[in-house]
Motif scaffolding. Structure first.
Motif, PDB file in Angstrom:
ATOM      1  N   UNK A   1     149.230  96.195  27.351  1.00  0.00           N
ATOM      2  CA  UNK A   1     150.358  95.297  27.621  1.00  0.00           C
ATOM      3  C   UNK A   1     150.036  93.800  27.559  1.00  0.00           C
ATOM      4  N   UNK A   2     148.785  93.448  27.430  1.00  0.00           N
ATOM      5  CA  UNK A   2     148.413  92.036  27.525  1.00  0.00           C
ATOM      6  C   UNK A   2     148.450  91.334  26.171  1.00  0.00           C
ATOM      7  N   UNK A   3     148.952  90.110  26.169  1.00  0.00           N
ATOM      8  CA  UNK A   3     149.070  89.340  24.926  1.00  0.00           C
ATOM      9  C   UNK A   3     147.878  88.439  24.672  1.00  0.00           C
ATOM     10  N   UNK A   4     146.940  88.413  25.587  1.00  0.00           N
ATOM     11  CA  UNK A   4     145.694  87.664  25.416  1.00  0.00           C
ATOM     12  C   UNK A   4     144.626  88.309  26.291  1.00  0.00           C
ATOM     13  N   UNK A   5     143.344  88.014  25.993  1.00  0.00           N
ATOM     14  CA  UNK A   5     142.261  88.706  26.707  1.00  0.00           C
ATOM     15  C   UNK A   5     141.832  88.084  28.037  1.00  0.00           C
ATOM     16  N   UNK A   6     142.612  87.171  28.564  1.00  0.00           N
ATOM     17  CA  UNK A   6     142.287  86.532  29.843  1.00  0.00           C
ATOM     18  C   UNK A   6     140.933  85.825  29.801  1.00  0.00           C
ATOM     19  N   UNK A   7     140.669  85.168  28.687  1.00  0.00           N
ATOM     20  CA  UNK A   7     139.492  84.322  28.527  1.00  0.00           C
ATOM     21  C   UNK A   7     139.799  83.395  27.360  1.00  0.00           C
ATOM     22  N   UNK A   8     139.711  82.093  27.599  1.00  0.00           N
ATOM     23  CA  UNK A   8     140.123  81.120  26.583  1.00  0.00           C
ATOM     24  C   UNK A   8     139.283  81.193  25.317  1.00  0.00           C
ATOM     25  N   UNK A   9     137.972  81.313  25.456  1.00  0.00           N
ATOM     26  CA  UNK A   9     137.082  81.351  24.289  1.00  0.00           C
ATOM     27  C   UNK A   9     137.323  82.624  23.482  1.00  0.00           C
ATOM     28  N   UNK A  10     137.400  83.775  24.151  1.00  0.00           N
ATOM     29  CA  UNK A  10     137.649  85.025  23.448  1.00  0.00           C
ATOM     30  C   UNK A  10     139.050  85.068  22.847  1.00  0.00           C
ATOM     31  N   UNK A  11     140.005  84.440  23.502  1.00  0.00           N
ATOM     32  CA  UNK A  11     141.357  84.362  22.961  1.00  0.00           C
ATOM     33  C   UNK A  11     141.359  83.590  21.646  1.00  0.00           C
ATOM     34  N   UNK A  12     140.701  82.434  21.642  1.00  0.00           N
ATOM     35  CA  UNK A  12     140.628  81.636  20.411  1.00  0.00           C
ATOM     36  C   UNK A  12     139.875  82.392  19.327  1.00  0.00           C
ATOM     37  N   UNK A  13     138.785  83.047  19.682  1.00  0.00           N
ATOM     38  CA  UNK A  13     137.977  83.771  18.694  1.00  0.00           C
ATOM     39  C   UNK A  13     138.741  84.946  18.091  1.00  0.00           C
ATOM     40  N   UNK A  14     139.375  85.763  18.940  1.00  0.00           N
ATOM     41  CA  UNK A  14     140.079  86.948  18.441  1.00  0.00           C
ATOM     42  C   UNK A  14     141.322  86.572  17.639  1.00  0.00           C
ATOM     43  N   UNK A  15     142.079  85.602  18.104  1.00  0.00           N
ATOM     44  CA  UNK A  15     143.339  85.258  17.437  1.00  0.00           C
ATOM     45  C   UNK A  15     143.167  84.293  16.264  1.00  0.00           C
ATOM     46  N   UNK A  16     142.214  83.384  16.358  1.00  0.00           N
ATOM     47  CA  UNK A  16     142.105  82.333  15.342  1.00  0.00           C
ATOM     48  C   UNK A  16     140.731  82.252  14.704  1.00  0.00           C
ATOM     49  N   UNK A  17     139.849  83.187  15.019  1.00  0.00           N
ATOM     50  CA  UNK A  17     138.543  83.267  14.397  1.00  0.00           C
ATOM     51  C   UNK A  17     137.649  82.081  14.722  1.00  0.00           C
ATOM     52  N   UNK A  18     136.649  81.900  13.885  1.00  0.00           N
ATOM     53  CA  UNK A  18     135.686  80.817  14.081  1.00  0.00           C
ATOM     54  C   UNK A  18     136.372  79.461  13.958  1.00  0.00           C
ATOM     55  N   UNK A  19     137.374  79.374  13.099  1.00  0.00           N
ATOM     56  CA  UNK A  19     138.121  78.117  12.938  1.00  0.00           C
ATOM     57  C   UNK A  19     138.787  77.731  14.255  1.00  0.00           C
ATOM     58  N   UNK A  20     139.463  78.674  14.881  1.00  0.00           N
ATOM     59  CA  UNK A  20     140.122  78.411  16.157  1.00  0.00           C
ATOM     60  C   UNK A  20     139.138  78.160  17.281  1.00  0.00           C
ATOM     61  N   UNK A  21     138.022  78.870  17.243  1.00  0.00           N
ATOM     62  CA  UNK A  21     136.987  78.692  18.259  1.00  0.00           C
ATOM     63  C   UNK A  21     136.413  77.276  18.191  1.00  0.00           C
ATOM     64  N   UNK A  22     136.144  76.799  16.976  1.00  0.00           N
ATOM     65  CA  UNK A  22     135.645  75.430  16.813  1.00  0.00           C
ATOM     66  C   UNK A  22     136.684  74.408  17.272  1.00  0.00           C
ATOM     67  N   UNK A  23     137.949  74.658  16.973  1.00  0.00           N
ATOM     68  CA  UNK A  23     139.019  73.752  17.416  1.00  0.00           C
ATOM     69  C   UNK A  23     139.068  73.683  18.942  1.00  0.00           C
ATOM     70  N   UNK A  24     138.947  74.834  19.599  1.00  0.00           N
ATOM     71  CA  UNK A  24     138.950  74.857  21.064  1.00  0.00           C
ATOM     72  C   UNK A  24     137.765  74.088  21.624  1.00  0.00           C
ATOM     73  N   UNK A  25     136.591  74.312  21.060  1.00  0.00           N
ATOM     74  CA  UNK A  25     135.394  73.624  21.543  1.00  0.00           C
ATOM     75  C   UNK A  25     135.520  72.114  21.355  1.00  0.00           C
ATOM     76  N   UNK A  26     136.132  71.683  20.257  1.00  0.00           N
ATOM     77  CA  UNK A  26     136.374  70.247  20.055  1.00  0.00           C
ATOM     78  C   UNK A  26     137.384  69.713  21.070  1.00  0.00           C
ATOM     79  N   UNK A  27     138.371  70.533  21.406  1.00  0.00           N
ATOM     80  CA  UNK A  27     139.376  70.133  22.398  1.00  0.00           C
ATOM     81  C   UNK A  27     138.732  69.869  23.755  1.00  0.00           C
ATOM     82  N   UNK A  28     137.648  70.561  24.041  1.00  0.00           N
ATOM     83  CA  UNK A  28     136.895  70.330  25.264  1.00  0.00           C
ATOM     84  C   UNK A  28     135.858  69.218  25.091  1.00  0.00           C
TER      85      UNK A  28
END
Length: 198
Positions: free
Chosen positions: A104-131
């Motif tokens: 039932x969950x729409x995300x994995x309850x972890x920001x890094x894993x959410x970015x990685x699973x949904x947006x791959x390495x591209x999204x993960x790098x974007x998140x890390x830059x956002x921080x």
């Protein structure tokens, strides 16, 4: 991170962790804070998980994290996308690689894993830059001579560190309120910071 550590004196690097430890022990010791009960509930959930029961708050998170890691492994560059995450998790459940508690969950309850699973390495790098960008811009001014500038640098750095902390057990930026508050307060803090005299 290295620039953040360089701005603190050796005394601060010793005293701050000691004060944090004292505060944590104090919060744990007083039953009125509820920390004691939450710690024991979390320990119980972990024990239940290792006994095979994933139907707890912590157990469900462990299963979601495992599933998200498998989804990232399957599509590491661009991920599954926001709308295909649940179908990807459903495939893992059908294959027996993920527990049904994750369905039932729409995300994995972890920001890094959410970015990685949904947006791959591209999204993960974007998140890390956002921080990383706010910390990189603001942390060096934690020792500024001007109290207002130093206070704003601390506020911006703490805001980012708080969101990193929230992201350990929640995909806070997936929610409109989480993303809006982060963007709004960073903009306000940065605007005030930039208008301070040098």
């Amino acid at each position: 991170m290295a620039s953040l550590l360089r701005v603190f004196s050796l005394r601060t690097k010793i005293v701050a962790p000691a004060l944090i430890a004292i505060a944590l022990i104090g919060a744990y010791s007083f039953s009125s804070t509820g920390v004691h009960q939450r710690v024991h509930a979390a320990i119980n959930d972990v024990e239940l998980y290792f006994d095979g029961n994933s139907n707890t708050s912590v157990g469900a998170r462990f299963e979601m994290w495992k599933g998200a890691a498998l989804l990232y492994k399957a599509k590491p560059i661009f991920g599954w996308g926001n709308h295909q995450y649940q179908s990807g998790m459903a495939e893992l459940i059908e294959q027996g690689k993920a527990h049904p508690v994750t369905a039932p969950f729409t995300h994995p309850h972890n920001e890094v894993l959410n970015a990685a699973a949904k947006y791959g390495t591209v999204g993960l790098l974007a998140l890390l830059l956002l921080y990383a960008i706010p910390i990189r811009l603001l942390a060096p001014c934690l020792r500024a001579g001007s109290l207002p500038k130093r206070s704003l640098a601390a506020a911006g750095t703490l805001l980012t560190v708080a969101y990193i902390d929230f992201g350990l057990s929640q995909a806070f930026l997936s929610h409109n309120s989480g993303a809006m508050m982060y963007a709004f307060w960073l903009a306000v803090i940065w605007g005030c910071y930039r208008n301070q005299p040098v």
